[in-house]
Design a protein around this motif. Structure first.
Motif, PDB file in Angstrom:
ATOM      1  N   GLU A   4       0.830  -1.203   0.000  1.00 31.69           N
ATOM      2  CA  GLU A   4       0.000   0.000   0.000  1.00 31.69           C
ATOM      3  C   GLU A   4       0.868   1.257   0.000  1.00 31.69           C
ATOM      4  OE1 GLU A   4      -3.489   2.136   2.746  1.00 31.69           O
ATOM      5  OE2 GLU A   4      -2.752   0.122   3.221  1.00 31.69           O
ATOM      6  N   GLY A   5       1.965   1.212   0.777  1.00 31.79           N
ATOM      7  CA  GLY A   5       2.877   2.347   0.828  1.00 31.79           C
ATOM      8  C   GLY A   5       3.539   2.599  -0.509  1.00 31.79           C
ATOM      9  N   ARG A   6       3.951   1.520  -1.185  1.00 29.88           N
ATOM     10  CA  ARG A   6       4.571   1.679  -2.510  1.00 29.88           C
ATOM     11  C   ARG A   6       3.592   2.284  -3.505  1.00 29.88           C
ATOM     12  NH1 ARG A   6       7.260  -3.178  -1.018  1.00 29.88           N
ATOM     13  NH2 ARG A   6       5.609  -4.461  -1.931  1.00 29.88           N
ATOM     14  N   ASP A  11       1.683   6.822  -6.678  1.00 32.55           N
ATOM     15  CA  ASP A  11       0.580   7.738  -6.976  1.00 32.55           C
ATOM     16  C   ASP A  11       1.023   9.191  -6.816  1.00 32.55           C
ATOM     17  OD1 ASP A  11      -1.138   5.677  -7.528  1.00 32.55           O
ATOM     18  OD2 ASP A  11      -2.109   5.682  -5.540  1.00 32.55           O
ATOM     19  N   ALA A  12       1.789   9.460  -5.748  1.00 32.67           N
ATOM     20  CA  ALA A  12       2.256  10.825  -5.516  1.00 32.67           C
ATOM     21  C   ALA A  12       3.203  11.275  -6.622  1.00 32.67           C
ATOM     22  CB  ALA A  12       2.952  10.917  -4.157  1.00 32.67           C
ATOM     23  N   PRO A 160       9.702   8.683   2.291  1.00 35.28           N
ATOM     24  CA  PRO A 160       9.106   8.680   0.949  1.00 35.28           C
ATOM     25  C   PRO A 160       8.767  10.067   0.418  1.00 35.28           C
ATOM     26  CG  PRO A 160       8.146   6.944   2.281  1.00 35.28           C
ATOM     27  CD  PRO A 160       8.997   7.767   3.197  1.00 35.28           C
ATOM     28  N   THR A 161       8.352  10.981   1.319  1.00 38.86           N
ATOM     29  CA  THR A 161       8.070  12.356   0.890  1.00 38.86           C
ATOM     30  C   THR A 161       9.326  13.005   0.317  1.00 38.86           C
ATOM     31  OG1 THR A 161       6.288  12.667   2.496  1.00 38.86           O
ATOM     32  CG2 THR A 161       7.346  14.650   1.639  1.00 38.86           C
ATOM     33  N   LEU A 162      10.460  12.840   1.038  1.00 40.10           N
ATOM     34  CA  LEU A 162      11.729  13.384   0.549  1.00 40.10           C
ATOM     35  C   LEU A 162      12.143  12.706  -0.751  1.00 40.10           C
ATOM     36  CD1 LEU A 162      13.747  13.658   3.890  1.00 40.10           C
ATOM     37  CD2 LEU A 162      12.699  15.516   2.585  1.00 40.10           C
ATOM     38  N   GLY A 163      11.881  11.409  -0.864  1.00 45.54           N
ATOM     39  CA  GLY A 163      12.228  10.685  -2.083  1.00 45.54           C
ATOM     40  C   GLY A 163      11.458  11.191  -3.287  1.00 45.54           C
TER      41      GLY A 163
END
Length: 229
Positions: A4-6, A11-12, A160-163
């Motif tokens: 789900e995280g991936r 999606d982002a 993930p936000t930074l990525g």
């Protein structure tokens, strides 16, 4: 990271991908880096310009991603972020219309007066110019705001936000990085190609930017309306 995280990360990134492409194709930074590469210092000034560009793009998307993330965690993110995306989209549509109406004829297309001194820039001045083009240019600022709000509003953890923000920054800067790297690798071969690229961009910059702003503005409005619903 869970499945789900991936999916959330993909999606982002998928949501900001069109914005990154629009920033990458923004004509002024490309014209500016071509001008500094054609100057006598060439590669060293080009590297400084690239560094300023990366920092400027990263600052804009990072600041607004952080603000959007804070709002998201406060519980009011969905309507507020959606409204802001709609407002940014409308502003981009207005800019697109303004750029299209003000585009010059092919035989009248010239560089802005302030660009005339770019070829005499020192590395420090080139870096500052690239930073300013990324944070103070209304078109680029609005695009960066839209990307930051989208990334921060995705509700991802910090890593993930930074990525996603880093991936956005790399893609947004690729059209400045590519000519710098190519010029350093083969300066003599690239000079004539950069001259041709400069001529084409000066002639068509208004039309290119108008289309990009129109498309991204419509996407942001659509995403905002979907979020309100």
């Amino acid at each position: 990271m869970t499945e789900e995280g991936r999916h959330a990360v993909l999606d982002a990134f998928g949501a900001v991908l069109p914005v990154a492409v629009a920033v990458a194709l923004s004509p002024f930074p490309i014209i500016a880096v071509v001008l500094v590469l054609l100057s006598p210092p060439g590669g060293s000034v080009g590297l400084a310009f690239l560094a300023g560009r990366v920092v400027g793009v990263a600052v804009v998307v990072g600041v607004f991603a952080a603000v959007s993330d804070v709002v998201q965690k406060s519980g009011d993110a969905s309507p507020l972020a959606s409204v802001v995306r709609i407002l940014v989209g409308v502003a981009l549509l207005v800019l697109a219309l303004w750029k299209w109406r003000g585009r010059p004829d092919d035989d009248e297309a010239t560089l802005p007066a302030w660009m005339g001194s770019i070829e005499r820039s020192s590395p420090g001045r080139a870096a500052v110019l690239a930073f300013v083009l990324s944070v103070a240019n209304p078109k680029e600022l609005l695009l960066g705001v839209g990307a930051g709000i989208t990334i921060g509003g995705a509700g991802l953890p910090l890593g993930p936000t930074l990525g996603v923000a880093a991936a956005y920054t790399v893609l947004a800067c690729v059209t400045v990085a590519a000519p710098v790297i190519a010029f350093i690798a083969a300066p003599e071969r690239m000079r004539s190609r950069l001259e041709s690229l400069r001529t084409m961009l000066v002639r068509n910059s208004a039309a290119i930017m108008s289309v990009l702003l129109l498309v991204i503005g419509a996407l942001l409005i659509g995403g905002g309306l979907s979020g309100l619903r």
